[in-house]
Design a protein around this motif. Sequence first.
Motif, mmCIF file in Angstrom:
data_model
loop_
_atom_site.group_PDB
_atom_site.id
_atom_site.type_symbol
_atom_site.label_atom_id
_atom_site.label_comp_id
_atom_site.label_asym_id
_atom_site.label_seq_id
_atom_site.Cartn_x
_atom_site.Cartn_y
_atom_site.Cartn_z
ATOM 1 N N LEU A 94 13.365 13.171 58.888
ATOM 2 C CA LEU A 94 12.536 13.081 60.087
ATOM 3 C C LEU A 94 11.105 13.540 59.803
ATOM 4 O O LEU A 94 10.136 12.956 60.296
ATOM 5 N N ALA A 95 10.967 14.601 58.989
ATOM 6 C CA ALA A 95 9.624 15.071 58.626
ATOM 7 C C ALA A 95 8.882 14.017 57.815
ATOM 8 O O ALA A 95 7.683 13.784 58.024
ATOM 9 N N ASP A 96 9.591 13.364 56.885
ATOM 10 C CA ASP A 96 8.960 12.309 56.093
ATOM 11 C C ASP A 96 8.510 11.147 56.970
ATOM 12 O O ASP A 96 7.402 10.615 56.808
ATOM 13 N N ALA A 97 9.368 10.748 57.885
ATOM 14 C CA ALA A 97 9.010 9.640 58.773
ATOM 15 C C ALA A 97 7.784 9.983 59.607
ATOM 16 O O ALA A 97 6.863 9.161 59.767
ATOM 17 N N LEU A 195 8.595 6.596 50.709
ATOM 18 C CA LEU A 195 9.506 6.570 49.564
ATOM 19 C C LEU A 195 10.465 7.750 49.608
ATOM 20 O O LEU A 195 11.670 7.610 49.348
ATOM 21 N N SER A 196 9.953 8.934 49.944
ATOM 22 C CA SER A 196 10.807 10.106 50.074
ATOM 23 C C SER A 196 11.862 9.896 51.151
ATOM 24 O O SER A 196 13.043 10.220 50.971
ATOM 25 N N PHE A 197 11.452 9.358 52.272
ATOM 26 C CA PHE A 197 12.370 9.054 53.376
ATOM 27 C C PHE A 197 13.527 8.181 52.892
ATOM 28 O O PHE A 197 14.704 8.462 53.167
ATOM 29 N N LEU A 198 13.227 7.136 52.155
ATOM 30 C CA LEU A 198 14.258 6.200 51.689
ATOM 31 C C LEU A 198 15.207 6.862 50.693
ATOM 32 O O LEU A 198 16.417 6.629 50.719
#
Length: 427
Positions: A94-97, A195-198
């Motif tokens: 959620l933070a990445d998004a 990219l981190s989110f994925l």
Amino acid sequence: MPPASSDVSDSGRPVPASLWRDGDFRRLWVGQTASQLGEQASLLVLPLLAVLTLDAGAGQVGVLRAVGQAPVLLLSLLAGAWVDRWRTRTVMVLADAGRALTLGAAAVAGLLGGLGLPALLVVAFAVGALSVFFDVAYQASLVGLVERDQLVRGNSALEGSRSAAQMAGPALGGAVVSLLSAPVAAASGALFFALSFLSLRRIRRTESVPERSEGAPRVWRRIHEGLRFVAAESALRTVCLASAAFQFSYAATTTVYLLFLPRELHLSGTVVGLALAATGPGALLGSMLAARLPGRFGHGPVLVSAAVLGDGAFLWVPALHGSSAVTVPALLAVGFVFGTGGQLVNVTVMAVRQAVTPDGMQGRATATITFVGMGLTPLGSLLGGALAAEWGARTSLLVTAAGMLLSPALIALSPLARLGRALPEHL
């Protein structure tokens, strides 16, 4: 196919022969690396954009950095309480998004000609707030993925990727601002967070969380439990005090440093980015040394010597003059030494903190140390800007860099300095 393993832990969980054979650890590592690249790039892009494009003054740069650091003071304790009640992976994705969307919106605003100082303040605060939740969660998540005897190696790998991000992030951010534009620089950070989110979404291991019942402690009571635990544990108490002294002085030093390089030494945005990126190779070396030196010489001696070496490096910078052939190599050397010593301290302290903290307290212990250790950074940034405006960048840089040595002094006078080769359960 499950990861290859050579043993089974006391908890019944397979222990991989190598951390790199564990697919979930690799996904955490990739996600954390991409996230750190985005964060490090944005940390440079925003103040550098203010200095070079918006012609911001010393006070404005200090305010911009303080706004980006304010969430540490405002949200760290709350983040710790939430992380201990939610799956760390959920918090991280959620933070990445959120950070990807925020920087994406900044890129669009820039393309439309609306990316001024007020917009930068909003972006800095939003990215800083979401970074607080991500950083607390990723540090707590490692305990659920690896065994106790793998903490140092796991932290070494994760901090090594952070070191690489410290090297590549500022260099990328400075180059994009200088060669392309601020909107493109903001967009590059958004892509790293995406990219981190994925990657983090692909972690397969089921993470247990405490059951929520009607009788569960309220958030503020859980925050108080974390504060009380850290205050009662001498190792963590010392880490808090030493971290607070360092982060306050370092925030002031960095604010002056970002003014000193372009205005006193007349360096371009690209060279400023390279000077900041020099901490990356040093931190990478520090991460590798941290996997070996504490077990050979003892955690305490490594902490004290590394802190003195790294924090003392900045004392050489005020002696530099002009953009001569000596200046840039000297800045690179200072960054390298600072990165090496700082990362040795970071990895060693993190392993000690994780070892003495129960699983159900990891998020709150991390958040409490972050709150106390970094809560004063906005004031440090404001002080750095004020000193630079009143005394000039060179004198201010000498004063603020000298203040960083208070941190190793506190460690040397504490029980942490006497830690041996084995990780303690408590002090």
